[in-house]
Design a protein around this motif. Structure first.
Motif, short mmCIF file in Angstrom:
data_model
loop_
_atom_site.label_atom_id
_atom_site.label_comp_id
_atom_site.label_asym_id
_atom_site.label_seq_id
_atom_site.Cartn_x
_atom_site.Cartn_y
_atom_site.Cartn_z
N GLU A 159 0.64 -1.64 -0.45
CA GLU A 159 -0.12 -0.15 0.19
C GLU A 159 0.07 0.81 0.01
N HIS A 160 2.63 0.90 0.42
CA HIS A 160 2.77 2.61 0.23
C HIS A 160 4.20 2.20 -0.22
N VAL A 161 4.73 3.55 -0.96
CA VAL A 161 6.47 3.60 -1.61
C VAL A 161 7.08 3.97 -0.33
N SER A 162 8.17 4.17 -0.47
CA SER A 162 9.46 3.47 0.21
C SER A 162 9.19 4.66 1.39
N ASP A 163 8.63 5.87 0.66
CA ASP A 163 9.41 6.96 2.44
C ASP A 163 7.80 6.64 2.69
N GLY A 164 6.52 5.93 2.74
CA GLY A 164 6.02 5.45 3.96
C GLY A 164 4.95 6.21 3.34
N GLY A 165 4.87 7.07 2.30
CA GLY A 165 3.31 7.56 0.96
C GLY A 165 1.83 7.15 0.82
N PHE A 223 0.43 4.83 -1.71
CA PHE A 223 0.88 4.38 -2.84
C PHE A 223 -0.42 5.27 -4.07
N ALA A 224 -1.63 5.24 -3.38
CA ALA A 224 -2.52 5.37 -4.18
C ALA A 224 -2.60 7.06 -4.72
N ASP A 225 -1.54 8.40 -3.42
CA ASP A 225 -1.55 9.47 -3.70
C ASP A 225 -0.90 9.62 -4.70
N CYS A 226 0.02 8.79 -4.39
CA CYS A 226 1.82 8.58 -5.91
C CYS A 226 0.75 8.94 -7.00
N VAL A 227 -0.11 7.59 -7.25
CA VAL A 227 -0.83 7.81 -8.74
C VAL A 227 -1.70 8.91 -9.24
N GLY A 228 -2.61 9.01 -7.91
CA GLY A 228 -3.61 9.98 -8.16
C GLY A 228 -2.92 11.33 -8.70
N ALA A 229 -1.59 11.07 -8.20
CA ALA A 229 -1.15 12.88 -8.14
C ALA A 229 -0.38 13.17 -9.54
N LEU A 230 0.02 11.59 -10.36
CA LEU A 230 0.62 12.35 -11.69
C LEU A 230 -0.61 11.85 -12.46
#
Length: 326
Positions: free
Chosen positions: A209-215, A217-224
């Motif tokens: 569920e999370h990228v390496s810094d702990g954020g 993953f869903a937020d990262c995908v949505g932001a891009l």
């Protein structure tokens, strides 16, 4: 970069069900006896053994890869400068990395034209690898993302390197092993400064569920999702057991193609620079999992650290069998 009207990746996927990526470069070079125990990692061989890099690219194409990813993951102006290599020579080495992959592609394509067994193959692609800021640090921080840098500072770090690689003759860029949203946004914003360029952006993730810094993953995908030059979004150099969950998250937050290339399942120790544990994604295991990930929504699939041309060959055979049955 030359691109069809809808982009390189979109154009490919309009004609084919999937895009087979290559596997590891650095660890494959090491498996063949090269010394990559160096802050430059595989980029060291651009100086010392460029022909071996070309050989590995060629073997991946022969194995069935539709894409070769260049030896530029840790090729940065700052990293080369620490070795006493000046700006112009560093840029030349980056362009050389792209040229080696293009040469391998041309050799393979001549072979394929003369081989009836390869008649179904399309002319493959070259992706210029863009590693994260943490790769330059060579301390494993691309698996932590604890840089403490603002988006603008990361843009300054990546800007010229991205331009050199975008103009070097590759078909697209592969911005990979990105550990945090701030760096992903920096890369996405820079792509807009490069007319005609496109890239996939793939994250390193700590769990399902999370990228390496702990954020999230869903937020990262949505932001891009709103960046036109980001042609695909996904995950790489992440243990295979997390991939299914991550693909499903990505599919729920973007209509862009999903890219997936996990490592073989071992854990990297940045202190000793060794891999620990047992591989779980080699050969038929990777091939079988790839079909499952495709059902979940992934369309660009290959391997990352510790995967080999044999693993990609197994993946290619499994795809070919599945396509033949459909």
């Amino acid at each position: 970069m030359p691109a069809p009207p809808n982009g390189v990746i979109a154009g490919w996927l309009a004609r084919h069900h999937h895009l087979v990526l290559d596997g590891a470069l650095g660890t494959e070079l090491a498996r063949r006896g090269a010394d990559i125990d160096d802050p430059l990692w595989s980029a060291r061989l651009l100086i010392e053994q460029p022909a071996l890099i070309r050989e590995v690219h060629l073997d991946y194409y022969r194995a069935g890869a539709d894409v070769a990813t260049t030896a530029t993951y840790q090729a940065t102006f700052e990293g080369f400068a620490r070795r006493g290599i000046g700006h112009d020579e560093a840029a030349r080495l980056m362009r050389l990395a792209v040229a080696l992959a293009c040469e391998a592609r041309d050799i393979f394509w001549r072979e394929a034209q003369a081989d009836p067994a390869q008649a179904q193959r399309a002319r493959p692609l070259v992706a210029a690898s863009v590693g994260p800021y943490g790769a330059m640090l060579a301390d494993g921080s691309e698996y932590r993302g604890d840089y403490g840098l603002r988006e603008e500072a990361l843009m300054d770090f990546h800007r010229e390197r991205l331009r050199v690689l975008a103009e070097a003759g590759a078909d697209l860029l592969a911005c990979e092993t990105v550990p945090c949203l701030v760096e992903a946004r920096a890369l996405a914003r820079l792509l807009a400064e490069l007319p005609g360029a496109e890239a996939w952006i793939s994250f390193s993730c700590r769990d399902g569920e999370h990228v390496s810094d702990g954020g999230p993953f869903a937020d990262c995908v949505g932001a891009l999702d709103g960046f036109a030059a980001v042609a695909a979004i996904g995950i790489n150099c992440t243990p295979p057991q997390h991939i299914d969950s991550l693909v499903r998250i990505a599919r729920a937050h973007t209509a862009k193609p999903i890219v997936v290339y996990p490592n073989a399942g071992e854990q990297y120790d940045a202190v000793t620079r060794t891999w620990r544990g047992t591989a779980h994604a080699g050969g038929d295991a990777l091939a079988g999992a790839a079909l499952h990930w495709a059902e979940a929504g992934a369309r660009l699939i290959g391997g990352c650290c510790r995967t080999t041309p044999a693993d990609i060959a197994a993946l290619y055979r499994r795809w070919a069998a599945a396509d033949g049955a459909s």
